[in-house]
Design a protein around this motif. Structure first.
Motif, PDB file in Angstrom:
ATOM      1  N   TYR A  84       0.830  -1.292  -0.314  1.00  0.00           N
ATOM      2  CA  TYR A  84      -0.146   0.142  -0.059  1.00  0.00           C
ATOM      3  C   TYR A  84       0.871   1.246  -0.227  1.00  0.00           C
ATOM      4  N   ALA A  85       1.945   1.203   0.939  1.00  0.00           N
ATOM      5  CA  ALA A  85       2.504   2.454   1.160  1.00  0.00           C
ATOM      6  C   ALA A  85       3.834   2.367  -0.514  1.00  0.00           C
ATOM      7  N   THR A  86       4.412   1.368  -0.657  1.00  0.00           N
ATOM      8  CA  THR A  86       4.708   1.604  -2.059  1.00  0.00           C
ATOM      9  C   THR A  86       4.487   2.273  -3.250  1.00  0.00           C
ATOM     10  N   VAL A  87       2.760   1.765  -3.441  1.00  0.00           N
ATOM     11  CA  VAL A  87       1.889   2.597  -4.793  1.00  0.00           C
ATOM     12  C   VAL A  87       1.719   3.591  -3.875  1.00  0.00           C
ATOM     13  N   LEU A  88       1.124   4.350  -2.909  1.00  0.00           N
ATOM     14  CA  LEU A  88       1.567   5.444  -2.415  1.00  0.00           C
ATOM     15  C   LEU A  88       2.139   6.541  -3.095  1.00  0.00           C
ATOM     16  N   PHE A  89       3.802   5.794  -2.372  1.00  0.00           N
ATOM     17  CA  PHE A  89       4.938   6.759  -2.739  1.00  0.00           C
ATOM     18  C   PHE A  89       5.216   6.719  -4.445  1.00  0.00           C
ATOM     19  N   VAL A  90       5.587   5.344  -4.964  1.00  0.00           N
ATOM     20  CA  VAL A  90       5.634   5.771  -6.780  1.00  0.00           C
ATOM     21  C   VAL A  90       4.583   6.376  -6.812  1.00  0.00           C
ATOM     22  N   VAL A  91       3.350   6.574  -7.081  1.00  0.00           N
ATOM     23  CA  VAL A  91       1.896   7.130  -8.028  1.00  0.00           C
ATOM     24  C   VAL A  91       2.352   8.325  -7.203  1.00  0.00           C
ATOM     25  N   ILE A  92       2.499   9.151  -6.620  1.00  0.00           N
ATOM     26  CA  ILE A  92       2.586  10.073  -5.898  1.00  0.00           C
ATOM     27  C   ILE A  92       3.970  10.907  -6.021  1.00  0.00           C
ATOM     28  N   GLY A  93       4.480  10.204  -5.691  1.00  0.00           N
ATOM     29  CA  GLY A  93       5.923  10.645  -5.893  1.00  0.00           C
ATOM     30  C   GLY A  93       6.860  10.893  -7.167  1.00  0.00           C
ATOM     31  N   VAL A  94       6.550   9.710  -8.464  1.00  0.00           N
ATOM     32  CA  VAL A  94       6.894  10.103  -9.462  1.00  0.00           C
ATOM     33  C   VAL A  94       6.167  10.925 -10.005  1.00  0.00           C
ATOM     34  N   GLY A  95       4.557  11.027 -10.122  1.00  0.00           N
ATOM     35  CA  GLY A  95       4.067  11.777 -10.467  1.00  0.00           C
ATOM     36  C   GLY A  95       4.309  13.617 -10.571  1.00  0.00           C
ATOM     37  N   ALA A  96       5.022  14.139  -8.812  1.00  0.00           N
ATOM     38  CA  ALA A  96       5.084  14.881  -8.206  1.00  0.00           C
ATOM     39  C   ALA A  96       6.255  15.685  -8.703  1.00  0.00           C
ATOM     40  N   ALA A 149       7.170  18.414 -11.572  1.00  0.00           N
ATOM     41  CA  ALA A 149       7.812  19.315 -11.517  1.00  0.00           C
ATOM     42  C   ALA A 149       9.138  19.813 -12.094  1.00  0.00           C
ATOM     43  N   ALA A 150       9.359  18.924 -12.897  1.00  0.00           N
ATOM     44  CA  ALA A 150      10.379  19.039 -13.621  1.00  0.00           C
ATOM     45  C   ALA A 150      10.218  19.639 -14.671  1.00  0.00           C
ATOM     46  N   SER A 173       8.170  24.879  -7.191  1.00  0.00           N
ATOM     47  CA  SER A 173       8.535  25.376  -5.532  1.00  0.00           C
ATOM     48  C   SER A 173       7.217  25.145  -4.559  1.00  0.00           C
ATOM     49  N   THR A 174       6.957  24.550  -5.053  1.00  0.00           N
ATOM     50  CA  THR A 174       5.731  23.516  -4.454  1.00  0.00           C
ATOM     51  C   THR A 174       5.773  22.267  -3.892  1.00  0.00           C
ATOM     52  N   VAL A 175       6.396  21.975  -5.308  1.00  0.00           N
ATOM     53  CA  VAL A 175       6.377  20.575  -4.378  1.00  0.00           C
ATOM     54  C   VAL A 175       7.790  20.481  -3.767  1.00  0.00           C
ATOM     55  N   VAL A 176       9.089  21.541  -4.308  1.00  0.00           N
ATOM     56  CA  VAL A 176      10.448  21.004  -3.640  1.00  0.00           C
ATOM     57  C   VAL A 176      10.473  21.313  -2.437  1.00  0.00           C
ATOM     58  N   GLY A 177       9.493  22.514  -2.016  1.00  0.00           N
ATOM     59  CA  GLY A 177       8.734  22.799  -0.435  1.00  0.00           C
ATOM     60  C   GLY A 177       7.939  21.583   0.508  1.00  0.00           C
ATOM     61  N   GLY A 178       7.011  21.298  -0.294  1.00  0.00           N
ATOM     62  CA  GLY A 178       6.608  20.583   0.706  1.00  0.00           C
ATOM     63  C   GLY A 178       7.676  18.987   0.402  1.00  0.00           C
ATOM     64  N   THR A 179       8.150  18.096  -0.761  1.00  0.00           N
ATOM     65  CA  THR A 179       8.762  17.225  -0.810  1.00  0.00           C
ATOM     66  C   THR A 179       9.814  17.543   0.567  1.00  0.00           C
ATOM     67  N   THR A 180      10.117  18.234   0.666  1.00  0.00           N
ATOM     68  CA  THR A 180      11.351  19.032   1.857  1.00  0.00           C
ATOM     69  C   THR A 180      10.708  18.975   3.201  1.00  0.00           C
ATOM     70  N   LEU A 181       9.845  19.368   3.373  1.00  0.00           N
ATOM     71  CA  LEU A 181       9.080  18.917   4.648  1.00  0.00           C
ATOM     72  C   LEU A 181       8.859  17.879   5.010  1.00  0.00           C
ATOM     73  N   ALA A 182       7.821  17.299   4.048  1.00  0.00           N
ATOM     74  CA  ALA A 182       8.073  15.698   4.102  1.00  0.00           C
ATOM     75  C   ALA A 182       8.865  14.707   4.538  1.00  0.00           C
ATOM     76  N   ARG A 230      12.550  13.798 -10.168  1.00  0.00           N
ATOM     77  CA  ARG A 230      12.390  15.748 -10.699  1.00  0.00           C
ATOM     78  C   ARG A 230      13.943  15.713 -11.246  1.00  0.00           C
ATOM     79  N   GLN A 231      14.663  15.515 -10.779  1.00  0.00           N
ATOM     80  CA  GLN A 231      16.292  15.334 -11.092  1.00  0.00           C
ATOM     81  C   GLN A 231      16.746  14.488 -12.189  1.00  0.00           C
ATOM     82  N   ALA A 232      16.060  13.817 -12.160  1.00  0.00           N
ATOM     83  CA  ALA A 232      16.691  12.438 -13.718  1.00  0.00           C
ATOM     84  C   ALA A 232      15.663  13.198 -14.869  1.00  0.00           C
ATOM     85  N   MET A 233      14.880  13.611 -14.719  1.00  0.00           N
ATOM     86  CA  MET A 233      13.654  14.153 -15.999  1.00  0.00           C
ATOM     87  C   MET A 233      14.406  15.087 -16.255  1.00  0.00           C
ATOM     88  N   VAL A 234      15.238  16.042 -15.730  1.00  0.00           N
ATOM     89  CA  VAL A 234      15.649  17.358 -15.911  1.00  0.00           C
ATOM     90  C   VAL A 234      16.885  16.786 -16.203  1.00  0.00           C
TER      91      VAL A 234
END
Length: 315
Positions: free
Chosen positions: A106-118, A122-123, A132-141, A200-204
């Motif tokens: 369950y956690a894997t589906v969440l972080f793959v779908v939302i993390g890769v999508g975000a 961002a890229a 900026s919102t994605v980078v700031g939100g992920t830094t906080l998380a 994000r970095q891989a896409m850039v």
């Protein structure tokens, strides 16, 4: 390819052997005498009774002999008997492992779908407020420990709003998903932040390649360029990091299962350590290490199929 698989399997077995010895020795050297626990405590405990208990459970043998006996039994799927429960360790793991695997899935589906999508978003919107919102939100998380996020989720969505239960693993598919939502979110938050950054970095990096500029100059739609030329070339590091994070989540369930009162192997490990239940602790730790090594080996074998450049470099 067969030679590569053979080398990886040989390395996997060697790593498992070394890890099993480290786990056994570490648990063996842990403070406390398991013989005292097996004998029922220190009250009215005579040295003769203590010695009989040590002989019965082979605790009087040298470390090398105990390890050899444990390893031989483990190869034959005999993980011993729990000091605390008196049941076979394999039965305890079989009863609790499905809940932990469901939580990790369950956690894997969440972080793959939302993390890769975000990360992709961002890229694509690099330099904008979305980035900026994605980078700031992920830094906080990423900065919030899992036990802190677990307490916050329980207080908000479990106690105040009452949307989700805060203990137990649930029954049936629907009930299990309902009960595991908050633990899965708590477990996935840190991983989500890491995966979005890597994506994000891989896409850039992939977007800066020459063939992407040629495709863009030829008039291809931007969506087609991102899908066929950028995301496809960025899949290698993304999939590798997703595999590594998923493999490490078995160990992360220790905190989350304890916080949410879930009967999985993470909470089983905590109870085994607290009660000096050596066979259970050794089996759970070995299972976690085995899962991590197997997943990382599969990711290593899958990487050349996703990125032909890795295959050419190896050749």
């Amino acid at each position: 390819m067969l030679a590569r698989i053979s080398r990886r399997l040989a390395g996997l077995l060697a790593t498992l052997f070394a890890a099993s010895f480290v786990i056994f020795a570490a648990v063996y050297a842990a403070p406390g005498d398991p013989a005292v626990f097996l004998a029922g405590g220190r009250d009215k405990l005579t040295p003769e009774k203590l010695e009989l208990v040590r002989q019965q459970y082979h605790l009087d043998e040298p470390l090398a002999e105990q390890y050899g006996r444990w390893l031989w039994d483990g190869v034959h799927l005999d993980l011993g008997r729990s000091f605390k429960y008196g049941d076979q360790v394999a039965d305890l793991l079989a009863a609790r492992l499905p809940t932990t695997l469901a939580l990790v899935a369950y956690a894997t589906v969440l972080f793959v779908v939302i993390g890769v999508g975000a990360g992709v978003l961002a890229a694509v919107r690099r330099g904008s407020w979305v980035d900026s919102t994605v980078v700031g939100g992920t830094t906080l998380a990423a900065s919030v420990p899992s036990f802190v996020s677990a307490i916050a989720l329980v207080a908000l969505f479990g106690v105040q709003l009452g949307w989700f239960p805060v203990t137990g693993g649930g029954e049936g598919v629907g009930g299990r998903l309902h009960h595991l939502t908050l633990p899965a979110v708590s477990l996935a938050l840190g991983a989500l932040a890491l995966i979005s950054r890597v994506t994000r970095q891989a896409m850039v990096d992939a977007g800066a390649a020459d063939h992407v500029e040629v495709a863009r100059a030829s008039g291809l739609p931007e969506r087609e360029i991102v899908r066929r030329h950028v995301l496809r070339n960025a899949l290698g590091p993304i999939v590798t990091m997703c595999g590594l994070v998923m493999a490490g989540m078995l160990a992360g369930t220790v905190v989350v299962e304890t916080a949410f009162g879930i009967s999985g192997i993470g909470s089983l490990l905590v109870g085994a350590i607290n009660t000096h239940d050596f066979p259970v602790a050794q089996a759970v730790l070995l299972l976690m290490v085995t899962g991590y090594i197997v997943v990382t080996t599969l990711v290593d074998l899958l990487h050349p199929l996703l990125d032909p450049r890795v295959k050419e470099s190896a050749a």
